[in-house]
Design a protein around this motif. Structure first.
Motif, PDB file in Angstrom:
ATOM      1  N   VAL A   1       1.032  -1.195   0.062  1.00 48.86           N
ATOM      2  CA  VAL A   1       0.002  -0.091   0.164  1.00 48.86           C
ATOM      3  C   VAL A   1       0.950   1.128  -0.037  1.00 48.86           C
ATOM      4  O   VAL A   1       1.810   1.334   1.018  1.00 48.86           O
ATOM      5  CB  VAL A   1      -0.951  -0.027   1.278  1.00 48.86           C
ATOM      6  N   ASN A   2       0.800   1.955  -0.863  1.00 47.78           N
ATOM      7  CA  ASN A   2       1.640   3.208  -1.210  1.00 47.78           C
ATOM      8  C   ASN A   2       0.861   4.327  -0.991  1.00 47.78           C
ATOM      9  O   ASN A   2      -0.267   4.533  -1.469  1.00 47.78           O
ATOM     10  CB  ASN A   2       2.145   3.019  -2.621  1.00 47.78           C
ATOM     11  N   ILE A   3       1.638   5.435  -0.581  1.00 48.65           N
ATOM     12  CA  ILE A   3       0.919   6.746  -0.228  1.00 48.65           C
ATOM     13  C   ILE A   3       1.708   7.871  -1.161  1.00 48.65           C
ATOM     14  O   ILE A   3       2.867   7.962  -1.075  1.00 48.65           O
ATOM     15  CB  ILE A   3       1.173   7.328   1.321  1.00 48.65           C
ATOM     16  N   ASP A   4       0.839   8.422  -1.959  1.00 49.08           N
ATOM     17  CA  ASP A   4       1.380   9.523  -2.849  1.00 49.08           C
ATOM     18  C   ASP A   4       2.384   9.049  -3.814  1.00 49.08           C
ATOM     19  O   ASP A   4       3.251   9.900  -4.245  1.00 49.08           O
ATOM     20  CB  ASP A   4       1.598  10.728  -2.135  1.00 49.08           C
ATOM     21  N   LEU A   5       2.398   7.722  -4.212  1.00 48.18           N
ATOM     22  CA  LEU A   5       3.580   7.592  -4.956  1.00 48.18           C
ATOM     23  C   LEU A   5       4.991   7.781  -4.449  1.00 48.18           C
ATOM     24  O   LEU A   5       5.942   8.093  -5.117  1.00 48.18           O
ATOM     25  CB  LEU A   5       3.346   8.188  -6.541  1.00 48.18           C
ATOM     26  N   ASP A   6       5.140   7.991  -3.192  1.00 45.84           N
ATOM     27  CA  ASP A   6       6.355   8.381  -2.438  1.00 45.84           C
ATOM     28  C   ASP A   6       6.892   7.388  -1.493  1.00 45.84           C
ATOM     29  O   ASP A   6       7.901   7.186  -1.072  1.00 45.84           O
ATOM     30  CB  ASP A   6       5.889   9.707  -1.713  1.00 45.84           C
ATOM     31  N   ARG A   7       5.895   6.845  -0.740  1.00 49.46           N
ATOM     32  CA  ARG A   7       6.065   5.881   0.671  1.00 49.46           C
ATOM     33  C   ARG A   7       5.221   4.898   0.802  1.00 49.46           C
ATOM     34  O   ARG A   7       3.904   5.044   0.315  1.00 49.46           O
ATOM     35  CB  ARG A   7       6.213   6.810   1.740  1.00 49.46           C
ATOM     36  N   ASP A   8       5.568   3.910   1.157  1.00 50.04           N
ATOM     37  CA  ASP A   8       4.828   2.445   1.483  1.00 50.04           C
ATOM     38  C   ASP A   8       4.537   2.407   2.926  1.00 50.04           C
ATOM     39  O   ASP A   8       5.309   2.801   3.829  1.00 50.04           O
ATOM     40  CB  ASP A   8       5.356   1.197   1.152  1.00 50.04           C
ATOM     41  N   LEU A   9       3.411   1.887   3.238  1.00 49.91           N
ATOM     42  CA  LEU A   9       3.063   1.348   4.677  1.00 49.91           C
ATOM     43  C   LEU A   9       4.019   0.210   4.892  1.00 49.91           C
ATOM     44  O   LEU A   9       4.050  -0.737   4.123  1.00 49.91           O
ATOM     45  CB  LEU A   9       1.579   0.730   4.818  1.00 49.91           C
ATOM     46  N   SER A  10       5.038   0.257   6.108  1.00 53.63           N
ATOM     47  CA  SER A  10       6.103  -0.397   6.272  1.00 53.63           C
ATOM     48  C   SER A  10       5.609  -1.958   6.637  1.00 53.63           C
ATOM     49  O   SER A  10       6.296  -2.969   6.184  1.00 53.63           O
ATOM     50  CB  SER A  10       6.986   0.024   7.065  1.00 53.63           C
ATOM     51  N   ASN A  11       4.312  -2.227   7.012  1.00 52.31           N
ATOM     52  CA  ASN A  11       4.154  -3.755   7.520  1.00 52.31           C
ATOM     53  C   ASN A  11       3.012  -4.439   6.583  1.00 52.31           C
ATOM     54  O   ASN A  11       2.770  -5.213   7.144  1.00 52.31           O
ATOM     55  CB  ASN A  11       3.588  -3.495   9.000  1.00 52.31           C
ATOM     56  N   ILE A  12       2.774  -3.484   5.482  1.00 49.45           N
ATOM     57  CA  ILE A  12       1.790  -4.259   4.663  1.00 49.45           C
ATOM     58  C   ILE A  12       2.570  -4.733   3.227  1.00 49.45           C
ATOM     59  O   ILE A  12       3.115  -3.914   2.685  1.00 49.45           O
ATOM     60  CB  ILE A  12       0.663  -3.336   4.190  1.00 49.45           C
ATOM     61  N   ASN A  13       2.448  -5.960   2.896  1.00 50.05           N
ATOM     62  CA  ASN A  13       3.216  -6.301   1.667  1.00 50.05           C
ATOM     63  C   ASN A  13       2.173  -7.344   1.122  1.00 50.05           C
ATOM     64  O   ASN A  13       2.987  -8.105  -0.349  1.00 50.05           O
ATOM     65  CB  ASN A  13       4.787  -6.928   1.895  1.00 50.05           C
ATOM     66  N   ASN A  14       1.322  -7.731   1.220  1.00 49.20           N
ATOM     67  CA  ASN A  14       0.412  -8.760   0.690  1.00 49.20           C
ATOM     68  C   ASN A  14      -1.110  -8.443   0.716  1.00 49.20           C
ATOM     69  O   ASN A  14      -1.870  -9.164   0.815  1.00 49.20           O
ATOM     70  CB  ASN A  14       0.570 -10.154   1.110  1.00 49.20           C
ATOM     71  N   ALA A  15      -1.363  -7.261   0.322  1.00 49.62           N
ATOM     72  CA  ALA A  15      -2.814  -6.613   0.512  1.00 49.62           C
ATOM     73  C   ALA A  15      -3.267  -7.082  -0.844  1.00 49.62           C
ATOM     74  O   ALA A  15      -2.951  -7.062  -1.876  1.00 49.62           O
ATOM     75  CB  ALA A  15      -2.552  -5.153   0.633  1.00 49.62           C
TER      76      ALA A  15
ATOM     77  N   GLU B   1       2.751   2.721   9.686  1.00 53.15           N
ATOM     78  CA  GLU B   1       2.601   1.054  10.066  1.00 53.15           C
ATOM     79  C   GLU B   1       0.845   1.087  10.108  1.00 53.15           C
ATOM     80  O   GLU B   1       0.461   2.044  10.906  1.00 53.15           O
ATOM     81  CB  GLU B   1       3.308   0.686  11.226  1.00 53.15           C
ATOM     82  N   ALA B   2       0.103   0.248   9.614  1.00 58.20           N
ATOM     83  CA  ALA B   2      -1.107   0.039  10.007  1.00 58.20           C
ATOM     84  C   ALA B   2      -1.201  -0.878  11.252  1.00 58.20           C
ATOM     85  O   ALA B   2      -0.604  -1.870  11.388  1.00 58.20           O
ATOM     86  CB  ALA B   2      -1.643  -0.784   8.508  1.00 58.20           C
ATOM     87  N   ASP B   3      -2.430  -0.621  11.827  1.00 60.95           N
ATOM     88  CA  ASP B   3      -2.795  -1.443  12.909  1.00 60.95           C
ATOM     89  C   ASP B   3      -3.536  -2.711  12.773  1.00 60.95           C
ATOM     90  O   ASP B   3      -4.371  -2.736  11.959  1.00 60.95           O
ATOM     91  CB  ASP B   3      -3.582  -0.676  13.983  1.00 60.95           C
ATOM     92  N   LEU B   4      -3.238  -3.774  13.329  1.00 58.55           N
ATOM     93  CA  LEU B   4      -3.802  -4.991  13.077  1.00 58.55           C
ATOM     94  C   LEU B   4      -5.122  -4.949  13.915  1.00 58.55           C
ATOM     95  O   LEU B   4      -5.315  -4.742  14.932  1.00 58.55           O
ATOM     96  CB  LEU B   4      -2.903  -6.069  13.394  1.00 58.55           C
ATOM     97  N   ALA B   5      -6.344  -5.357  12.964  1.00 60.27           N
ATOM     98  CA  ALA B   5      -7.588  -5.535  13.471  1.00 60.27           C
ATOM     99  C   ALA B   5      -7.721  -6.608  14.295  1.00 60.27           C
ATOM    100  O   ALA B   5      -7.045  -7.750  13.929  1.00 60.27           O
ATOM    101  CB  ALA B   5      -8.560  -5.175  12.565  1.00 60.27           C
ATOM    102  N   ASN B   6      -8.791  -6.944  15.385  1.00 65.54           N
ATOM    103  CA  ASN B   6      -8.918  -7.921  16.065  1.00 65.54           C
ATOM    104  C   ASN B   6      -9.913  -8.914  15.231  1.00 65.54           C
ATOM    105  O   ASN B   6     -11.147  -9.293  15.651  1.00 65.54           O
ATOM    106  CB  ASN B   6      -9.462  -7.695  17.372  1.00 65.54           C
ATOM    107  N   VAL B   7      -9.564  -9.076  14.132  1.00 66.13           N
ATOM    108  CA  VAL B   7     -10.573 -10.347  13.301  1.00 66.13           C
ATOM    109  C   VAL B   7      -9.755 -11.043  12.250  1.00 66.13           C
ATOM    110  O   VAL B   7      -8.736 -10.566  11.814  1.00 66.13           O
ATOM    111  CB  VAL B   7     -11.491  -9.213  12.443  1.00 66.13           C
ATOM    112  N   GLU B   8     -10.045 -12.204  11.988  1.00 65.35           N
ATOM    113  CA  GLU B   8      -9.184 -13.242  11.145  1.00 65.35           C
ATOM    114  C   GLU B   8      -9.791 -13.916  10.309  1.00 65.35           C
ATOM    115  O   GLU B   8     -11.205 -13.868  10.112  1.00 65.35           O
ATOM    116  CB  GLU B   8      -8.342 -14.256  12.108  1.00 65.35           C
ATOM    117  N   ASN B   9      -9.383 -14.331   9.182  1.00 66.62           N
ATOM    118  CA  ASN B   9     -10.071 -15.326   8.158  1.00 66.62           C
ATOM    119  C   ASN B   9     -11.106 -14.386   7.208  1.00 66.62           C
ATOM    120  O   ASN B   9     -11.868 -14.964   6.682  1.00 66.62           O
ATOM    121  CB  ASN B   9     -10.770 -16.462   8.754  1.00 66.62           C
ATOM    122  N   VAL B  10     -10.814 -13.189   7.164  1.00 64.08           N
ATOM    123  CA  VAL B  10     -11.632 -12.268   6.266  1.00 64.08           C
ATOM    124  C   VAL B  10     -11.028 -12.522   4.763  1.00 64.08           C
ATOM    125  O   VAL B  10     -10.307 -12.819   4.504  1.00 64.08           O
ATOM    126  CB  VAL B  10     -11.641 -10.701   6.524  1.00 64.08           C
TER     127      VAL B  10
END
Length: 171
Positions: free
Chosen positions: A79-93, A126-135
């Motif tokens: 997940v990229n912001i403004d074609l400038d930087r990525d969310l550091s902890n997301i790589n398989n969205a 970094e994005a925060d992990l939500a308390n839900v799984e298997n979505v």
């Protein structure tokens, strides 16, 4: 007399068949019309096929505009912001949705992340992990009253077909 017996026989068979169909409909075995669910033909996006069409420095499959920036779901899962930087902890969205200033991100492994897109004092991207799984699917859903406003939701559908409200906003 013979014709009367034939008509009686046909009416008896028709009545029995009709009774069986009615019983099967009442028990839910036969459904003539089901307006409660909508079927979509979801397919998996092959990013290699997309890159054959055009391959640039930033290849994205979805974008979300906010007043604070543009968020791109890149074809490589970042997940990229403004074609400038990525969310550091997301790589398989695989999907994302925005409600107010909250970005909901779904990953291939069924995890859901939330990222506040507004002004923040947070030092890391970094994005925060939500308390839900298997979505397995994100759905943007809205409900309105004729003369009284309404609500918007981001719903997560899990692998066991449960519907989980991930975010809501009502007016």
């Amino acid at each position: 007399m013979k014709a009367l017996k034939g008509i009686t026989f046909v009416l008896t068979i028709t009545t029995v068949a009709l009774a069986i169909v009615i019983i099967l409909m009442c028990t839910g075995v036969i459904k003539i019309c089901d307006n409660t669910s909508k079927t979509t033909n979801d397919i998996t996006v092959d990013t290699k096929e997309l890159s054959k069409i055009k391959d640039g420095d930033y290849n994205y499959i979805k974008l979300v505009n906010t007043k604070y920036g543009t968020y791109y779901l890149l074809s490589n899962g970042k997940v990229n912001i403004d074609l400038d930087r990525d969310l550091s902890n997301i790589n398989n969205a695989i999907d994302m949705a925005l409600l107010n200033d909250e970005l909901i991100i779904l990953t291939k492994d069924g995890k859901v992340y939330k990222y506040y897109t507004g002004i923040t004092t947070k030092a890391t991207l970094e994005a925060d992990l939500a308390n839900v799984e298997n979505v397995v699917k994100l759905v943007e859903y809205g409900s309105r009253r004729k003369d009284a406003g309404g609500c918007n939701y981001i719903i997560g559908i899990t692998s066991d077909n449960s519907y989980v409200t991930l975010l809501e906003s009502c007016v």
